[in-house]
Structure formats: C-alpha cells, structure tokens
Design a protein around this motif. Structure first.
Motif, PDB file in Angstrom:
ATOM      1  N   SER A   1       0.808  -1.265  -0.077  1.00  0.00           N
ATOM      2  CA  SER A   1      -0.228  -0.070   0.054  1.00  0.00           C
ATOM      3  C   SER A   1       0.630   1.270   0.084  1.00  0.00           C
ATOM      4  CB  SER A   1      -0.930   0.205   1.171  1.00  0.00           C
ATOM      5  OG  SER A   1      -1.759   1.211   1.240  1.00  0.00           O
ATOM      6  N   LYS A   2       1.697   1.509   0.781  1.00  0.00           N
ATOM      7  CA  LYS A   2       2.942   2.409   0.746  1.00  0.00           C
ATOM      8  C   LYS A   2       3.534   2.559  -0.329  1.00  0.00           C
ATOM      9  CE  LYS A   2       5.020   0.931   4.677  1.00  0.00           C
ATOM     10  NZ  LYS A   2       6.030   0.990   5.621  1.00  0.00           N
TER      11      LYS A   2
ATOM     12  N   ALA B   1       2.419   1.759  -3.551  1.00  0.00           N
ATOM     13  CA  ALA B   1       1.647   2.220  -4.344  1.00  0.00           C
ATOM     14  C   ALA B   1       1.202   3.665  -4.160  1.00  0.00           C
ATOM     15  CB  ALA B   1       0.158   1.522  -4.473  1.00  0.00           C
ATOM     16  N   HIS B   2       1.110   3.945  -3.021  1.00  0.00           N
ATOM     17  CA  HIS B   2       0.696   5.394  -2.771  1.00  0.00           C
ATOM     18  C   HIS B   2       1.884   6.473  -2.945  1.00  0.00           C
ATOM     19  CE1 HIS B   2      -1.638   8.448  -0.541  1.00  0.00           C
ATOM     20  NE2 HIS B   2      -0.762   9.034  -0.215  1.00  0.00           N
TER      21      HIS B   2
ATOM     22  N   ALA C   1       1.900   7.091  -6.670  1.00  0.00           N
ATOM     23  CA  ALA C   1       0.976   8.187  -6.885  1.00  0.00           C
ATOM     24  C   ALA C   1       1.531   9.463  -6.519  1.00  0.00           C
ATOM     25  CB  ALA C   1      -0.214   7.839  -6.242  1.00  0.00           C
ATOM     26  N   LEU C   2       2.119   9.561  -5.396  1.00  0.00           N
ATOM     27  CA  LEU C   2       2.549  10.927  -5.150  1.00  0.00           C
ATOM     28  C   LEU C   2       3.690  11.461  -5.944  1.00  0.00           C
ATOM     29  CD1 LEU C   2       2.856  10.244  -1.190  1.00  0.00           C
ATOM     30  CD2 LEU C   2       1.281  11.898  -2.164  1.00  0.00           C
TER      31      LEU C   2
ATOM     32  N   ILE D   1       4.126   8.954   5.575  1.00  0.00           N
ATOM     33  CA  ILE D   1       4.201   7.571   4.807  1.00  0.00           C
ATOM     34  C   ILE D   1       5.595   6.971   5.335  1.00  0.00           C
ATOM     35  CG2 ILE D   1       4.251   6.059   2.847  1.00  0.00           C
ATOM     36  CD1 ILE D   1       1.590   7.370   2.876  1.00  0.00           C
TER      37      ILE D   1
ATOM     38  N   PRO E   1      -4.746   8.178   4.090  1.00  0.00           N
ATOM     39  CA  PRO E   1      -4.629   6.808   3.552  1.00  0.00           C
ATOM     40  C   PRO E   1      -4.315   5.508   4.548  1.00  0.00           C
ATOM     41  CG  PRO E   1      -3.418   8.276   2.406  1.00  0.00           C
ATOM     42  CD  PRO E   1      -4.017   9.061   3.507  1.00  0.00           C
TER      43      PRO E   1
ATOM     44  N   ALA F   1      -1.083   5.259   5.930  1.00  0.00           N
ATOM     45  CA  ALA F   1      -0.449   6.370   6.547  1.00  0.00           C
ATOM     46  C   ALA F   1      -0.739   6.613   7.938  1.00  0.00           C
ATOM     47  CB  ALA F   1      -0.699   7.576   5.605  1.00  0.00           C
TER      48      ALA F   1
END
Length: 315
Positions: free
Chosen positions: A120-121, A123-124, A127-128, A153, A251, A254
C-alpha cells in the motif's frame, strides 16, 4: 500442577482479566510510551505463555543422554519427571503441534499485515511521485487539495504529505507543530507497532485483549507524537493545528496527525496532567518486565528444581 497447566491458567487469566485491569490504569495518558510498552508486554506475555504451554509438554518425551555419562542421564530423567503429568507421546505431539500452530497463525498474520502495508505504501508513493511537488525541506511534499490534510508515509522512502489546504489554513507555528508530530511517527516507526497490533487483532478476533490492544496502541502512538510536538511548541498551538487537519481523509497505510481520538487528545493538551514521577515509572517498568518474565519463569521452574537436586551436576 504441571508447568503447562500453570502457563495455560496464567494465559487465560491475562486474556480475560487483562483488558479490564489495563484500562483501569490511570497513569497511561501521563506516560504514553510506558503505557504502550505495557499493552505490548501484555499481548506478548499471553502469546508466549500459550506457546510455552505446548512446548513444555515435549520435555517428558526427551530421551536419556545415551552416550553421555550416567550422571547426565539421571539429570535428564529428573527433569522429565518434573515436567511429567501428561501421557506420552500424545502429550508431546499435541504440545508441539499447538505451539507450532499458534506461532505460525500469529506470525503469518503479522507478516501478511506488514506485507499489505508495504504494498500500500509503495503504491501510494508511486501516486505521489506523479501529483505531488516537493518542498525545500527534504521528505516533505505538497498535493493540490482544498481540504487540510497532513500525514506521513513511513519507511525507507518516508514522506510527510501536506495539502495546499493545510498550507493555507495553518500559520507557521501550527505547521511546524504538525510536521514535528509526523516526524515523531517516522522516528518511532509507529507504523510497525500499529500493524503488528492490527495483525494480532485479526488473528484472534474474539479475544478482547488483542482487540483492545489494537485500539489503545493506535491512541497511544498519537499521544507520543503529540508529546513530541509539545516539547517544541506551545500546547494551544499544537491543539489548534490538530483540530485544523482533523477532517481530512488519511490513506490506510499512513499515520495522520488528527486521525485518532482527537477530542481526548485536545483535552489532554489543553489540560495537562502532572507527569508521572520517577518512582512510579520505575514501578510500572518493573510490572512490564514481570509480564515478560513470568511465562519464562513458569516454564523453567521444573527445570530449575531438577537442576538443584542432587541428580544434576550443577545442583
């Protein structure tokens, strides 16, 4: 009473009465790091007791030393006698399977939780990289969004994420307080602490100790981060900053400044209790140590008794 029975009784008592006793501790909010350690020690103690309760059933199945001296053979025999109480080899097989199953079940959930958080981190962060712009201070990025949001994050590529709404809403002191709060999460690797608690609650959803520990640990890591911000900023400034960023979504991977138990935290900031005394800290630290040592002591007690008998050369 065998060591296995003593361990199981202790684990059952801790799993049933532990949550009520821990929630009655009135000093936890005054020393959140110590409170966090207490909840972690309680959950670890319960798991260790259950695992050792199965393993000690294996001891009576240990064979004599064979090629060693008769003295050592007598020592092993005495130790087996002190651990006996369950028919063998049924007891040894059942104990080994139960301990291995517990470790694999709990460990598997922890590994899965950490893996999910890592993906998840990742992927985030991807995106960032597409939508965020960096600030001059390393590790801080800004996303265009009207709502005031602040979160971090954690990890090797850690980031503190702010929205343009946050920059517009907070003044310089409030923004600095929010950043210090998030940096405390990063320094303490609170994501790992939280994910382990979440994993154990998922592994044992019907056991109140693990459910309550998940909620209390999530709250206490926020108190720890709040205290870190207060060491550098006025309490009213920190409280106002938390309220300003509380409404924004955070998220799942996070840790957000205003995401957990906000009202309780603001009251604590504006009406601080007297810090826990050094003596009280020492007493509670001893309680934490006892929680971790007691299962080991119960498991080792028959062996210690056997060692100090005349059968064993060290006795």
């Amino acid at each position: 009473m065998t060591a296995a029975l003593a361990l199981l009784i202790y684990a059952a008592a801790l799993l049933t009465a532990g949550p009520r006793l821990l929630k009655r501790l009135d000093w936890v909010d005054r020393a959140p790091r110590l409170g966090l350690a207490m909840w972690q020690a309680a959950t670890a103690s319960a798991l260790i007791s259950l695992a050792l309760g199965g393993l000690v059933l294996v001891v009576p199945a240990i064979r004599d030393a064979g090629g060693l001296t008769h003295v050592l053979d007598a020592c092993v025999t005495a130790m087996r006698d002190h651990y006996s109480g369950v028919s063998q080899p049924v007891g040894a097989v059942a104990g080994l399977l139960s301990s291995a199953g517990l470790v694999l079940w709990a460990g598997g959930h922890v590994i899965a939780s950490l893996a999910r958080a890592w993906w998840s981190k990742r992927a985030h962060l991807g995106a960032l990289a597409l939508v965020a712009r960096p600030l001059p201070e390393k590790g801080i990025v800004v996303v265009e969004h009207a709502a005031p949001v602040a979160y971090c994050i954690p990890g090797r590529r850690s980031r503190i994420v702010l929205t343009t709404g946050t920059l517009d809403r907070l003044d310089g002191a409030q923004l600095s307080a929010v950043l210090e709060h998030e940096k405390a999460h990063l320094r303490g690797r609170h994501d790992i602490v939280r994910n382990v608690a979440v994993a154990l609650a998922r592994a044992f959803p019907r056991i109140r100790l693990f459910r309550d520990a998940r909620l209390e640990i999530a709250r206490l890591i926020e108190l720890i981060a709040d205290d870190s911000a207060v060491r550098r900023h006025d309490r009213a400034v920190v409280a106002a900053a938390l309220v300003s960023v509380a409404a924004g979504p955070v998220p799942a991977a996070a840790l957000g400044a205003g995401s957990t138990a906000l009202l309780t935290r603001v009251r604590r900031l504006l009406n601080p209790a007297r810090p826990l005394s050094r003596a009280a800290r020492g007493i509670n630290a001893m309680g934490i140590a006892l929680l971790l040592a007691l299962p080991l002591g119960l498991a080792a007690n028959p062996a210690i008794v056997a060692i100090f008998e005349r059968h064993c050369p060290v006795g």
